[in-house]
Design a protein around this motif. Sequence first.
Motif, PDB file in Angstrom:
ATOM      1  N   ALA A 127      10.971   4.791 -12.806  1.00  0.00           N
ATOM      2  CA  ALA A 127      11.558   4.312 -14.062  1.00  0.00           C
ATOM      3  C   ALA A 127      10.554   3.439 -14.800  1.00  0.00           C
ATOM      4  CB  ALA A 127      12.834   3.515 -13.780  1.00  0.00           C
ATOM      5  N   ASP A 128      10.710   3.360 -16.132  1.00  0.00           N
ATOM      6  CA  ASP A 128       9.794   2.518 -16.898  1.00  0.00           C
ATOM      7  C   ASP A 128      10.268   1.063 -16.879  1.00  0.00           C
ATOM      8  OD1 ASP A 128      11.742   2.097 -18.930  1.00  0.00           O
ATOM      9  OD2 ASP A 128      11.064   3.854 -20.033  1.00  0.00           O
ATOM     10  N   LEU A 129       9.399   0.179 -17.347  1.00  0.00           N
ATOM     11  CA  LEU A 129       9.654  -1.255 -17.261  1.00  0.00           C
ATOM     12  C   LEU A 129      10.928  -1.668 -17.982  1.00  0.00           C
ATOM     13  CD1 LEU A 129       8.740  -4.137 -16.477  1.00  0.00           C
ATOM     14  CD2 LEU A 129       7.432  -4.186 -18.615  1.00  0.00           C
ATOM     15  N   GLU A 130      11.122  -1.196 -19.198  1.00  0.00           N
ATOM     16  CA  GLU A 130      12.264  -1.657 -19.995  1.00  0.00           C
ATOM     17  C   GLU A 130      13.595  -1.271 -19.351  1.00  0.00           C
ATOM     18  OE1 GLU A 130      11.967  -3.830 -22.326  1.00  0.00           O
ATOM     19  OE2 GLU A 130       9.793  -3.714 -22.147  1.00  0.00           O
ATOM     20  N   LEU A 131      13.650  -0.079 -18.796  1.00  0.00           N
ATOM     21  CA  LEU A 131      14.887   0.348 -18.139  1.00  0.00           C
ATOM     22  C   LEU A 131      15.148  -0.493 -16.895  1.00  0.00           C
ATOM     23  CD1 LEU A 131      17.269   2.279 -17.889  1.00  0.00           C
ATOM     24  CD2 LEU A 131      15.771   3.866 -16.656  1.00  0.00           C
ATOM     25  N   LEU A 132      14.113  -0.721 -16.088  1.00  0.00           N
ATOM     26  CA  LEU A 132      14.269  -1.546 -14.893  1.00  0.00           C
ATOM     27  C   LEU A 132      14.690  -2.969 -15.254  1.00  0.00           C
ATOM     28  CD1 LEU A 132      11.151  -0.464 -12.799  1.00  0.00           C
ATOM     29  CD2 LEU A 132      13.531   0.152 -12.366  1.00  0.00           C
ATOM     30  N   TRP A 133      14.028  -3.534 -16.258  1.00  0.00           N
ATOM     31  CA  TRP A 133      14.327  -4.911 -16.647  1.00  0.00           C
ATOM     32  C   TRP A 133      15.762  -5.035 -17.148  1.00  0.00           C
ATOM     33  CZ3 TRP A 133      13.446  -9.584 -15.695  1.00  0.00           C
ATOM     34  CH2 TRP A 133      13.761 -10.605 -16.593  1.00  0.00           C
ATOM     35  N   GLU A 134      16.216  -4.068 -17.922  1.00  0.00           N
ATOM     36  CA  GLU A 134      17.584  -4.087 -18.432  1.00  0.00           C
ATOM     37  C   GLU A 134      18.587  -4.086 -17.278  1.00  0.00           C
ATOM     38  OE1 GLU A 134      20.767  -4.316 -20.895  1.00  0.00           O
ATOM     39  OE2 GLU A 134      18.651  -4.596 -21.415  1.00  0.00           O
ATOM     40  N   ARG A 135      18.254  -3.398 -16.203  1.00  0.00           N
ATOM     41  CA  ARG A 135      19.178  -3.284 -15.071  1.00  0.00           C
ATOM     42  C   ARG A 135      19.148  -4.491 -14.143  1.00  0.00           C
ATOM     43  NH1 ARG A 135      17.974   3.023 -13.348  1.00  0.00           N
ATOM     44  NH2 ARG A 135      19.186   4.020 -15.015  1.00  0.00           N
ATOM     45  N   VAL A 136      17.995  -5.152 -14.008  1.00  0.00           N
ATOM     46  CA  VAL A 136      17.895  -6.211 -12.992  1.00  0.00           C
ATOM     47  C   VAL A 136      18.005  -7.624 -13.560  1.00  0.00           C
ATOM     48  CG1 VAL A 136      16.438  -4.742 -11.541  1.00  0.00           C
ATOM     49  CG2 VAL A 136      15.348  -6.429 -13.039  1.00  0.00           C
ATOM     50  N   ARG A 137      17.828  -7.786 -14.875  1.00  0.00           N
ATOM     51  CA  ARG A 137      17.701  -9.147 -15.420  1.00  0.00           C
ATOM     52  C   ARG A 137      18.987  -9.961 -15.324  1.00  0.00           C
ATOM     53  NH1 ARG A 137      19.224  -9.617 -20.950  1.00  0.00           N
ATOM     54  NH2 ARG A 137      19.966  -7.648 -21.831  1.00  0.00           N
ATOM     55  N   LYS A 138      20.137  -9.320 -15.213  1.00  0.00           N
ATOM     56  CA  LYS A 138      21.404 -10.051 -15.175  1.00  0.00           C
ATOM     57  C   LYS A 138      21.834 -10.428 -13.762  1.00  0.00           C
ATOM     58  CE  LYS A 138      22.804  -7.511 -19.282  1.00  0.00           C
ATOM     59  NZ  LYS A 138      23.620  -6.393 -19.778  1.00  0.00           N
ATOM     60  N   ARG A 139      21.071  -9.985 -12.770  1.00  0.00           N
ATOM     61  CA  ARG A 139      21.440 -10.279 -11.384  1.00  0.00           C
ATOM     62  C   ARG A 139      20.536 -11.340 -10.796  1.00  0.00           C
ATOM     63  NH1 ARG A 139      22.828  -4.501  -8.476  1.00  0.00           N
ATOM     64  NH2 ARG A 139      24.333  -3.735 -10.014  1.00  0.00           N
ATOM     65  N   ASP A 140      21.131 -12.171  -9.974  1.00  0.00           N
ATOM     66  CA  ASP A 140      20.368 -13.263  -9.357  1.00  0.00           C
ATOM     67  C   ASP A 140      20.175 -13.013  -7.859  1.00  0.00           C
ATOM     68  OD1 ASP A 140      19.006 -15.700  -9.404  1.00  0.00           O
ATOM     69  OD2 ASP A 140      20.783 -16.788  -8.727  1.00  0.00           O
ATOM     70  N   THR A 141      20.096 -11.733  -7.485  1.00  0.00           N
ATOM     71  CA  THR A 141      20.034 -11.393  -6.065  1.00  0.00           C
ATOM     72  C   THR A 141      18.677 -10.804  -5.668  1.00  0.00           C
ATOM     73  OG1 THR A 141      20.968  -9.214  -6.574  1.00  0.00           O
ATOM     74  CG2 THR A 141      22.509 -10.965  -5.944  1.00  0.00           C
ATOM     75  N   ARG A 142      17.677 -10.916  -6.552  1.00  0.00           N
ATOM     76  CA  ARG A 142      16.369 -10.325  -6.271  1.00  0.00           C
ATOM     77  C   ARG A 142      15.378 -11.435  -5.941  1.00  0.00           C
ATOM     78  NH1 ARG A 142      17.778  -4.765  -6.556  1.00  0.00           N
ATOM     79  NH2 ARG A 142      19.057  -4.439  -8.409  1.00  0.00           N
ATOM     80  N   PRO A 143      15.113 -11.684  -4.658  1.00  0.00           N
ATOM     81  CA  PRO A 143      14.251 -12.823  -4.299  1.00  0.00           C
ATOM     82  C   PRO A 143      12.848 -12.743  -4.889  1.00  0.00           C
ATOM     83  CG  PRO A 143      14.757 -11.451  -2.368  1.00  0.00           C
ATOM     84  CD  PRO A 143      15.669 -11.019  -3.462  1.00  0.00           C
ATOM     85  N   LEU A 144      12.317 -11.540  -5.054  1.00  0.00           N
ATOM     86  CA  LEU A 144      10.953 -11.413  -5.582  1.00  0.00           C
ATOM     87  C   LEU A 144      10.873 -11.723  -7.079  1.00  0.00           C
ATOM     88  CD1 LEU A 144       9.623  -8.214  -3.739  1.00  0.00           C
ATOM     89  CD2 LEU A 144       9.187 -10.613  -3.204  1.00  0.00           C
ATOM     90  N   LEU A 145      12.023 -11.770  -7.759  1.00  0.00           N
ATOM     91  CA  LEU A 145      12.022 -12.051  -9.197  1.00  0.00           C
ATOM     92  C   LEU A 145      12.380 -13.500  -9.515  1.00  0.00           C
ATOM     93  CD1 LEU A 145      13.607  -8.831 -10.793  1.00  0.00           C
ATOM     94  CD2 LEU A 145      11.198  -9.392 -10.423  1.00  0.00           C
ATOM     95  N   LYS A 146      12.466 -14.331  -8.510  1.00  0.00           N
ATOM     96  CA  LYS A 146      12.771 -15.743  -8.756  1.00  0.00           C
ATOM     97  C   LYS A 146      11.478 -16.485  -9.075  1.00  0.00           C
ATOM     98  CE  LYS A 146      17.093 -15.711  -6.218  1.00  0.00           C
ATOM     99  NZ  LYS A 146      17.905 -16.223  -5.109  1.00  0.00           N
ATOM    100  N   THR A 147      10.928 -16.142 -10.240  1.00  0.00           N
ATOM    101  CA  THR A 147       9.657 -16.708 -10.711  1.00  0.00           C
ATOM    102  C   THR A 147       9.843 -17.227 -12.134  1.00  0.00           C
ATOM    103  OG1 THR A 147       8.928 -14.572 -11.614  1.00  0.00           O
ATOM    104  CG2 THR A 147       8.363 -15.038  -9.309  1.00  0.00           C
ATOM    105  N   GLU A 148       8.800 -17.890 -12.665  1.00  0.00           N
ATOM    106  CA  GLU A 148       8.888 -18.426 -14.031  1.00  0.00           C
ATOM    107  C   GLU A 148       8.996 -17.309 -15.062  1.00  0.00           C
ATOM    108  OE1 GLU A 148       5.835 -21.157 -15.032  1.00  0.00           O
ATOM    109  OE2 GLU A 148       6.285 -22.542 -13.395  1.00  0.00           O
ATOM    110  N   ASN A 149       8.335 -16.180 -14.803  1.00  0.00           N
ATOM    111  CA  ASN A 149       8.371 -15.052 -15.743  1.00  0.00           C
ATOM    112  C   ASN A 149       8.741 -13.789 -14.969  1.00  0.00           C
ATOM    113  OD1 ASN A 149       7.925 -13.018 -17.607  1.00  0.00           O
ATOM    114  ND2 ASN A 149       6.052 -13.930 -18.435  1.00  0.00           N
ATOM    115  N   PRO A 150      10.040 -13.587 -14.711  1.00  0.00           N
ATOM    116  CA  PRO A 150      10.448 -12.462 -13.860  1.00  0.00           C
ATOM    117  C   PRO A 150      10.083 -11.088 -14.426  1.00  0.00           C
ATOM    118  CG  PRO A 150      12.356 -13.563 -14.847  1.00  0.00           C
ATOM    119  CD  PRO A 150      11.184 -14.427 -15.112  1.00  0.00           C
ATOM    120  N   LYS A 151      10.082 -10.941 -15.752  1.00  0.00           N
ATOM    121  CA  LYS A 151       9.724  -9.633 -16.317  1.00  0.00           C
ATOM    122  C   LYS A 151       8.256  -9.313 -16.043  1.00  0.00           C
ATOM    123  CE  LYS A 151      10.121  -6.704 -20.399  1.00  0.00           C
ATOM    124  NZ  LYS A 151      10.533  -6.613 -21.825  1.00  0.00           N
ATOM    125  N   GLN A 152       7.383 -10.307 -16.144  1.00  0.00           N
ATOM    126  CA  GLN A 152       5.972 -10.087 -15.835  1.00  0.00           C
ATOM    127  C   GLN A 152       5.810  -9.809 -14.339  1.00  0.00           C
ATOM    128  OE1 GLN A 152       3.329  -9.760 -17.951  1.00  0.00           O
ATOM    129  NE2 GLN A 152       2.262  -9.129 -16.083  1.00  0.00           N
TER     130      GLN A 152
END
Length: 203
Positions: A127-152
Amino acid sequence: MTDLVMPEALKAAPSLSDRAREALAGRNLIFVGLMGAGKSAIGRLVAQQLSLPFVDTDAEIEKVSRMTISELFAAYGEAEFRALEARVMERLLHQSQRVVSTGGGAFINEQTRSHIKAGGLSIWLRADLELLWERVRKRDTRPLLKTENPKQTLRNLMNQRYPIYAEAELTIESCDVRKDAMAHNVLAAIAGLSNSRQATGGK
């Protein structure tokens, strides 16, 4: 008006699910890819179509450890989590035929990747970035995305992992379409493996 009579050959034509099941030839089907690609949702639908049991490895890990993925990361770190993930994967793939959805980092781990390659047919839901980001940005269950800039961070993970995901036997583009349409695409790709083998003399 006379009733249309369906030719016998058409009556007996196998369904897409039947053809995909035949192409699998008893092998496990393992979905790999980044978080948000739809591995669990599509895997569950495909399993229903193939009349096979479905297992989500993250859910299985949480069950055996009695901890959430986030808790495991926090308590033991990623290296220990990946070791547990590899053990769970090996056990699952040595049981009866099933459809398996993996965590985003599973296929990146060399040991787990070798279990997957030996244990069945791997499919990368790309999947491309925008589709992935749209799906994951509302959830707080992704430990690897708990950063200052999760999309980056997600972009960085794509750059690191996509060349490895490309080692999967099949690649299916994960699109913003209905889940049943995606499941159909997966089944068609699997069924197409039989045609490819026949065209090359079974090689």
